[in-house]
Design a protein around this motif. Structure first.
Motif, PDB file in Angstrom:
ATOM      1  N   LYS A  17       0.861  -1.182   0.000  1.00  5.36           N
ATOM      2  CA  LYS A  17       0.000   0.000   0.000  1.00  5.36           C
ATOM      3  C   LYS A  17       0.899   1.234   0.000  1.00  5.36           C
ATOM      4  O   LYS A  17       2.004   1.198   0.517  1.00  5.36           O
ATOM      5  N   HIS A  18       0.379   2.334  -0.580  1.00  3.24           N
ATOM      6  CA  HIS A  18       1.149   3.581  -0.564  1.00  3.24           C
ATOM      7  C   HIS A  18       1.522   3.902   0.885  1.00  3.24           C
ATOM      8  O   HIS A  18       0.674   3.873   1.779  1.00  3.24           O
ATOM      9  N   ASP A  40      -4.259  12.272  -4.061  1.00  6.48           N
ATOM     10  CA  ASP A  40      -5.647  12.715  -4.174  1.00  6.48           C
ATOM     11  C   ASP A  40      -6.538  12.037  -3.123  1.00  6.48           C
ATOM     12  O   ASP A  40      -7.639  11.575  -3.431  1.00  6.48           O
ATOM     13  N   TYR A  41      -6.029  11.991  -1.902  1.00  8.74           N
ATOM     14  CA  TYR A  41      -6.794  11.382  -0.803  1.00  8.74           C
ATOM     15  C   TYR A  41      -8.024  12.228  -0.543  1.00  8.74           C
ATOM     16  O   TYR A  41      -7.914  13.433  -0.314  1.00  8.74           O
ATOM     17  N   PHE A 237      -4.489   5.310  -7.013  1.00 11.55           N
ATOM     18  CA  PHE A 237      -3.375   4.365  -6.918  1.00 11.55           C
ATOM     19  C   PHE A 237      -2.098   5.137  -7.195  1.00 11.55           C
ATOM     20  O   PHE A 237      -2.040   5.929  -8.136  1.00 11.55           O
ATOM     21  N   SER A 238      -1.058   4.912  -6.374  1.00 10.10           N
ATOM     22  CA  SER A 238       0.146   5.701  -6.602  1.00 10.10           C
ATOM     23  C   SER A 238       1.099   5.028  -7.578  1.00 10.10           C
ATOM     24  O   SER A 238       1.860   5.714  -8.265  1.00 10.10           O
ATOM     25  N   THR A 239       1.067   3.708  -7.660  1.00 13.53           N
ATOM     26  CA  THR A 239       1.948   3.016  -8.615  1.00 13.53           C
ATOM     27  C   THR A 239       1.190   1.836  -9.207  1.00 13.53           C
ATOM     28  O   THR A 239       0.206   1.370  -8.639  1.00 13.53           O
ATOM     29  N   LEU A 259     -14.811  -0.734 -10.236  1.00 13.76           N
ATOM     30  CA  LEU A 259     -14.516   0.699 -10.099  1.00 13.76           C
ATOM     31  C   LEU A 259     -13.013   0.943 -10.073  1.00 13.76           C
ATOM     32  O   LEU A 259     -12.511   1.873 -10.708  1.00 13.76           O
ATOM     33  N   GLU A 260     -12.295   0.123  -9.325  1.00 10.36           N
ATOM     34  CA  GLU A 260     -10.835   0.289  -9.247  1.00 10.36           C
ATOM     35  C   GLU A 260     -10.215   0.160 -10.635  1.00 10.36           C
ATOM     36  O   GLU A 260      -9.334   0.931 -11.006  1.00 10.36           O
TER      37      GLU A 260
END
Ligand SMILES: C[S@@+](CC[C@H](N)C(=O)[O-])C[C@H]1O[C@@H](n2cnc3c(N)ncnc32)[C@H](O)[C@@H]1O
Length: 280
Positions: A17-18, A40-41, A237-239, A259-260
């Motif tokens: 997780k990030h 973008d939390y 998602f960061s990566t 959705l993800e």
């Protein structure tokens, strides 16, 4: 599962997780807001109207006006700041991160005045639970929290003083924290305020199961419901590694990932626990 195995599992889950953890316990909140904005939390913002709706139901059903809310994983008092004012998360991002924003400098007096001038509503009091000492201290200093429990309740019991800070709660809430906090934390917090039969409303990032927490709350005779229509966007998602790991974990738990896969955002499910027949 032994507590050692459980904590290794927790580590594995957090691993892909990030990782915000370096920003959780700074003396000032800027690094936390910077890390959140980078992905973008938006979960506390998206959760705000849902919490407000549930608070309104609770007030009506329990015939109460003043609420005592316990925020598990309260950080710098983000949920308290949003729910006790008309601000949204973008207002906070701008106040903290815009170079001439009202909260951009490290000046306690200005930070306190900012929230005081907004007229923090006092019909909702917050007690925060979070092991991040400086974050809780900041939220207390600003008057966002009425009391704080700076503890990792995964690893130890509450003290007598902490238990009394948590007593007589109306609702436990949590955003972005399940995964760090498991059924051990939720059981300890709930037990300290069980006499007032609080509700529990948690937003749980897809990839974490709520089953063990729901089972722990069942031991206090609470029924847990997954409110599918209240599912909310959490962050980007960061990566691609994080995306792959999360989709894999979701598949293992049987969580639908449409959705993800289409939006590039991670979502969080909403769960509510309450005495049978009481909520929603
Ligand atoms: C992603 S932040 C979410 C903060 C806040 N609820 C929000 O949505 O902005 C995760 C928080 O969980 C806290 N945390 C980590 N381990 C915890 C634990 N065992 N019990 C409670 N909180 C924990 C961290 O210190 C951090 O403040």
């Amino acid at each position: 599962m032994s507590s050692q195995a459980a904590s290794a599992e927790r580590g594995r889950i957090q691993g892909a997780k990030h990782d915000f953890t370096a920003s959780y316990n700074g003396r000032w909140p800027h690094a936390y807001f910077r890390a959140c904005l980078a992905v973008d939390y938006m979960l506390p913002d998206r959760a705000k109207p849902i919490f407000e709706r549930i608070f309104a139901d609770y007030r009506r059903i329990r015939n109460k006006t003043k609420l005592k809310i316990i925020d598990v994983g309260c950080s710098y008092g983000v949920n308290a700041a949003l729910l006790r004012t008309d601000l949204d998360l973008d207002d906070l991002y701008a106040a903290y991160l815009e170079p001439s924003g009202s909260l951009s400098r490290q000046e306690g007096i200005e930070h306190r005045a900012f929230f005081r001038n907004l007229g923090l509503r006092d019909d909702i009091q917050f007690v925060g639970v979070d092991p991040s000492f400086w974050a809780v201290r900041y939220a207390l200093d600003l008057g966002l929290l009425e009391a704080g429990v700076t503890a990792d309740l995964e690893t130890r019991d509450l003290t007598v003083e902490e238990r009394s800070a948590l007593a007589d709660a109306d609702i436990l809430i949590s955003t972005g924290c399940v995964g760090y906090a498991t059924e051990r934390t939720f059981a300890r917090v709930y037990e300290a305020s069980a006499t007032s039969r609080p509700w529990v409303v948690a937003f749980v990032m897809h990839r974490f199961s709520y089953d063990d927490i729901a089972a722990a709350l069942r031991a206090f005779s609470l029924e847990t419901r997954h409110l599918e229509r209240f599912r909310q966007r959490q962050s980007r998602f960061s990566t691609s590694k994080e995306l792959r790991a999360i989709l894999k974990a979701m598949a293992k738990l049987g969580i639908e990932d449409r959705l993800e896969r289409t939006t590039g955002y991670i979502y969080a499910s909403c769960y509510i626990s309450a005495p049978p027949g009481e909520a929603l």
